[in-house]
Structure formats: structure tokens, C-alpha cells
Design a protein around this motif. Structure first.
Motif, PDB file in Angstrom:
ATOM      1  N   LYS A  38      67.631  32.467  22.784  1.00  0.00           N
ATOM      2  CA  LYS A  38      68.064  33.465  23.770  1.00  0.00           C
ATOM      3  C   LYS A  38      66.926  34.422  24.119  1.00  0.00           C
ATOM      4  O   LYS A  38      66.714  34.758  25.288  1.00  0.00           O
ATOM      5  N   LEU A  39      66.206  34.878  23.094  1.00  0.00           N
ATOM      6  CA  LEU A  39      65.100  35.802  23.327  1.00  0.00           C
ATOM      7  C   LEU A  39      64.016  35.150  24.176  1.00  0.00           C
ATOM      8  O   LEU A  39      63.469  35.767  25.091  1.00  0.00           O
ATOM      9  N   LEU A  44      61.368  37.656  27.212  1.00  0.00           N
ATOM     10  CA  LEU A  44      60.684  38.674  26.405  1.00  0.00           C
ATOM     11  C   LEU A  44      59.298  38.180  26.013  1.00  0.00           C
ATOM     12  O   LEU A  44      59.098  36.977  25.812  1.00  0.00           O
ATOM     13  N   PRO A  45      58.342  39.087  25.887  1.00  0.00           N
ATOM     14  CA  PRO A  45      57.001  38.673  25.459  1.00  0.00           C
ATOM     15  C   PRO A  45      57.045  38.035  24.066  1.00  0.00           C
ATOM     16  O   PRO A  45      57.836  38.435  23.209  1.00  0.00           O
ATOM     17  N   LEU A  51      57.702  39.894  16.424  1.00  0.00           N
ATOM     18  CA  LEU A  51      58.035  41.080  15.631  1.00  0.00           C
ATOM     19  C   LEU A  51      59.493  41.050  15.177  1.00  0.00           C
ATOM     20  O   LEU A  51      59.801  41.403  14.040  1.00  0.00           O
ATOM     21  N   ALA A  52      60.386  40.642  16.060  1.00  0.00           N
ATOM     22  CA  ALA A  52      61.799  40.559  15.699  1.00  0.00           C
ATOM     23  C   ALA A  52      62.005  39.546  14.570  1.00  0.00           C
ATOM     24  O   ALA A  52      62.754  39.807  13.626  1.00  0.00           O
ATOM     25  N   ILE A  53      61.329  38.416  14.650  1.00  0.00           N
ATOM     26  CA  ILE A  53      61.432  37.393  13.606  1.00  0.00           C
ATOM     27  C   ILE A  53      60.909  37.936  12.283  1.00  0.00           C
ATOM     28  O   ILE A  53      61.519  37.745  11.226  1.00  0.00           O
ATOM     29  N   GLN A  54      59.792  38.636  12.326  1.00  0.00           N
ATOM     30  CA  GLN A  54      59.159  39.134  11.112  1.00  0.00           C
ATOM     31  C   GLN A  54      59.924  40.287  10.473  1.00  0.00           C
ATOM     32  O   GLN A  54      59.886  40.460   9.260  1.00  0.00           O
ATOM     33  N   ASN A  81      56.637  28.496  13.721  1.00  0.00           N
ATOM     34  CA  ASN A  81      55.975  28.731  12.431  1.00  0.00           C
ATOM     35  C   ASN A  81      56.464  30.033  11.798  1.00  0.00           C
ATOM     36  O   ASN A  81      56.671  30.102  10.575  1.00  0.00           O
ATOM     37  N   ALA A  82      56.652  31.069  12.609  1.00  0.00           N
ATOM     38  CA  ALA A  82      57.147  32.351  12.096  1.00  0.00           C
ATOM     39  C   ALA A  82      58.576  32.209  11.563  1.00  0.00           C
ATOM     40  O   ALA A  82      58.939  32.825  10.556  1.00  0.00           O
TER      41      ALA A  82
END
Length: 94
Positions: A38-39, A44-45, A51-54, A81-82
Motif C-alpha cells: 500500500k505504501l 511515498l518516497p 524508515l517505517a519498516i525500520q 531486504n529491509a
């Protein structure tokens, strides 16, 4: 008169202080594969999504089929990978 004003100030301020305390204890909902897709599709950049994943709790499906589906949905390799890393860093109970 000063005691009445102090009491009134306390009565008015108490709900505000409680609200601040409650907002700081909000539990973050874990991100999923569907959330990341969705993101990405929202435009979204990639840095923002990374950052949201991390920084969010993770509940990803990192099976081979799901990783392939992420790629097919347009999720770039850096984000995949993240996702793998974030899921690996989760406590074993999740």
C-alpha cells in the motif's frame, strides 16, 4: 479566591495531562506485506517507507512466494531486504 482559582486550574488541566500520558502509550500496529505494498503504491518516497519498516514492529511473511509477490507488486529490492531484516530482528514470539 486564590484557592478557588488553583482548584479550577487543576480541574481544567487534569484531562489535558491525562490525554498527553495516554497518547504516549499508544501501541504501534505491526507492519505487514500488505501495508508495504500500500505504501509503495501510494507513491511515498522509498526513504519514507524504509524508515517505517525500520521503526515499526514487524509481522511480515518472508516465505519465497510472498517475497516474489512483493517484487511483482512493485516493491524494490532495498525494501524487500529491509523487510527480511526487520522480520529477522523480531523476538521469536512474533
Amino acid at each position: 479566591m486564590n484557592l478557588k482559582r488553583l482548584f479550577l486550574l487543576c480541574v481544567i488541566s487534569l484531562p489535558l495531562l491525562c490525554d498527553v500520558g495516554m497518547s504516549q502509550s499508544v501501541v504501534k500496529t505491526p507492519l505487514t506485506n500488505v501495508d508495504v505494498v500500500k505504501l509503495v503504491k501510494s507513491g511515498l518516497p522509498e526513504k519514507t517507507i524504509l524508515l517505517a519498516i525500520q521503526q515499526s514492529p514487524a509481522n511480515y511473511d518472508t516465505s519465497a512466494d510472498e517475497l516474489i509477490e512483493l517484487k511483482n507488486q512493485g516493491v524494490r529490492a532495498d525494501l524487500i531486504n529491509a523487510i527480511i531484516q526487520a522480520q529477522a530482528n523480531q523476538p521469536s514470539g512474533t
